[in-house]
Design a protein around this motif. Sequence first.
Motif, mmCIF file in Angstrom:
data_model
loop_
_atom_site.group_PDB
_atom_site.id
_atom_site.type_symbol
_atom_site.label_atom_id
_atom_site.label_comp_id
_atom_site.label_asym_id
_atom_site.label_seq_id
_atom_site.Cartn_x
_atom_site.Cartn_y
_atom_site.Cartn_z
ATOM 1 N N VAL A 35 0.769 -1.239 0.090
ATOM 2 C CA VAL A 35 0.058 -0.012 0.067
ATOM 3 C C VAL A 35 0.782 1.253 -0.023
ATOM 4 N N ALA A 36 1.792 1.134 0.856
ATOM 5 C CA ALA A 36 2.669 2.496 0.743
ATOM 6 C C ALA A 36 3.376 2.669 -0.539
ATOM 7 N N ASN A 37 4.018 1.446 -1.222
ATOM 8 C CA ASN A 37 4.601 1.543 -2.405
ATOM 9 C C ASN A 37 3.604 2.033 -3.500
ATOM 10 N N MET A 38 2.383 1.705 -3.497
ATOM 11 C CA MET A 38 1.374 2.192 -4.360
ATOM 12 C C MET A 38 1.126 3.552 -4.536
ATOM 13 N N ALA A 39 0.962 4.138 -2.922
ATOM 14 C CA ALA A 39 0.977 5.607 -2.739
ATOM 15 C C ALA A 39 2.147 6.200 -3.298
ATOM 16 N N ASN A 40 3.207 5.598 -3.232
ATOM 17 C CA ASN A 40 4.448 6.456 -3.675
ATOM 18 C C ASN A 40 4.613 6.603 -5.299
ATOM 19 N N VAL A 41 4.221 5.483 -6.103
ATOM 20 C CA VAL A 41 4.033 5.498 -7.320
ATOM 21 C C VAL A 41 3.070 6.164 -7.848
ATOM 22 N N ALA A 42 1.853 6.446 -7.158
ATOM 23 C CA ALA A 42 0.804 7.330 -7.642
ATOM 24 C C ALA A 42 1.150 8.671 -7.309
ATOM 25 N N ALA A 43 1.936 9.043 -6.366
ATOM 26 C CA ALA A 43 2.403 10.450 -6.015
ATOM 27 C C ALA A 43 3.587 10.953 -7.060
ATOM 28 N N ALA A 44 4.357 9.906 -7.232
ATOM 29 C CA ALA A 44 5.392 10.091 -8.192
ATOM 30 C C ALA A 44 5.061 10.299 -9.615
ATOM 31 N N LEU A 45 4.085 9.646 -10.126
ATOM 32 C CA LEU A 45 3.584 9.897 -11.714
ATOM 33 C C LEU A 45 2.977 11.061 -11.573
ATOM 34 N N LYS A 46 1.986 11.098 -10.556
ATOM 35 C CA LYS A 46 1.333 12.641 -10.610
ATOM 36 C C LYS A 46 2.133 13.799 -10.438
ATOM 37 N N GLU A 47 3.245 13.763 -9.781
ATOM 38 C CA GLU A 47 4.151 15.017 -9.720
ATOM 39 C C GLU A 47 4.664 15.017 -10.926
ATOM 40 N N GLN A 48 5.443 14.027 -11.736
ATOM 41 C CA GLN A 48 6.104 13.928 -12.792
ATOM 42 C C GLN A 48 5.288 14.436 -14.183
ATOM 43 N N PHE A 49 4.055 13.815 -14.251
ATOM 44 C CA PHE A 49 3.294 14.134 -15.625
ATOM 45 C C PHE A 49 2.070 15.233 -15.261
ATOM 46 N N ASN A 50 1.860 15.444 -13.832
ATOM 47 C CA ASN A 50 0.591 16.269 -13.794
ATOM 48 C C ASN A 50 -0.761 15.855 -14.386
ATOM 49 N N TRP A 51 -1.005 14.456 -14.437
ATOM 50 C CA TRP A 51 -2.069 13.773 -14.957
ATOM 51 C C TRP A 51 -3.268 14.213 -13.971
ATOM 52 N N PHE A 52 -4.428 14.401 -14.384
ATOM 53 C CA PHE A 52 -5.713 14.770 -13.734
ATOM 54 C C PHE A 52 -5.716 13.732 -12.570
ATOM 55 N N TRP A 53 -5.802 12.423 -12.823
ATOM 56 C CA TRP A 53 -5.889 11.491 -11.707
ATOM 57 C C TRP A 53 -5.118 10.251 -12.116
ATOM 58 N N VAL A 54 -4.487 9.758 -11.205
ATOM 59 C CA VAL A 54 -3.373 8.585 -11.143
ATOM 60 C C VAL A 54 -3.703 7.664 -9.865
ATOM 61 N N GLY A 55 -4.030 6.577 -9.994
ATOM 62 C CA GLY A 55 -4.018 5.671 -8.576
ATOM 63 C C GLY A 55 -4.491 4.159 -9.050
ATOM 64 N N PHE A 56 -4.739 3.494 -7.955
ATOM 65 C CA PHE A 56 -4.901 2.096 -7.936
ATOM 66 C C PHE A 56 -6.463 1.707 -7.529
ATOM 67 N N TYR A 57 -6.879 0.429 -8.156
ATOM 68 C CA TYR A 57 -7.870 -0.139 -7.747
ATOM 69 C C TYR A 57 -7.519 -1.695 -7.334
ATOM 70 N N LEU A 58 -7.904 -2.155 -6.205
ATOM 71 C CA LEU A 58 -7.576 -3.591 -5.852
ATOM 72 C C LEU A 58 -8.560 -4.591 -6.010
ATOM 73 N N VAL A 59 -8.478 -5.602 -6.448
ATOM 74 C CA VAL A 59 -9.475 -6.779 -6.385
ATOM 75 C C VAL A 59 -9.673 -7.213 -5.121
ATOM 76 N N LYS A 60 -10.974 -6.897 -4.764
ATOM 77 C CA LYS A 60 -11.666 -7.516 -3.497
ATOM 78 C C LYS A 60 -13.001 -8.327 -3.816
ATOM 79 N N GLY A 61 -12.939 -9.576 -3.806
ATOM 80 C CA GLY A 61 -13.888 -10.293 -4.290
ATOM 81 C C GLY A 61 -14.371 -10.039 -5.737
#
Length: 158
Positions: A35-61
Amino acid sequence: MAEDLTINRTAAKAEQYESIIPQINALLSGEPDFVANMANVAAALKEQFNWFWVGFYLVKGEELVLGPFQGPVACTRIKKGKGVCGSSWAQNKTLIVPNVDEFPGHIACASASKSEIVLPLVKNGEVIGVLDVDSEFLDHFDETDRVYLEQVISVLLN
């Protein structure tokens, strides 16, 4: 440990990826918490590319559940096969959508989103989630994004 990234938005897209991926690798090195690593990946990509939204969805059921992200509030749950994220999960493939309004069954979490790329996170042959990136511009993502974002996912999952 906090890290400062070296950001260069004036370089060509491939060069920007080639600069940020080693930084992401260093940022995640030695940190076992997914979870910490996903958070940092999202933040790094957002900071580099300034995309509107970047993040993760996880399979649960039988749903994707919102994970770490950067950007405005988002849909919390997405059914398998629904929208771009649910379709990427169901098909186990990267989807590049030049115009989300033309994607059958698109889920409009934010009306400002105009184009999208979604990549499955595959571990041990099973989709465990997706990386979702949205832009407020039409036709923003291409094969270059797919190739390099797959590398980012590889860094995250290893």
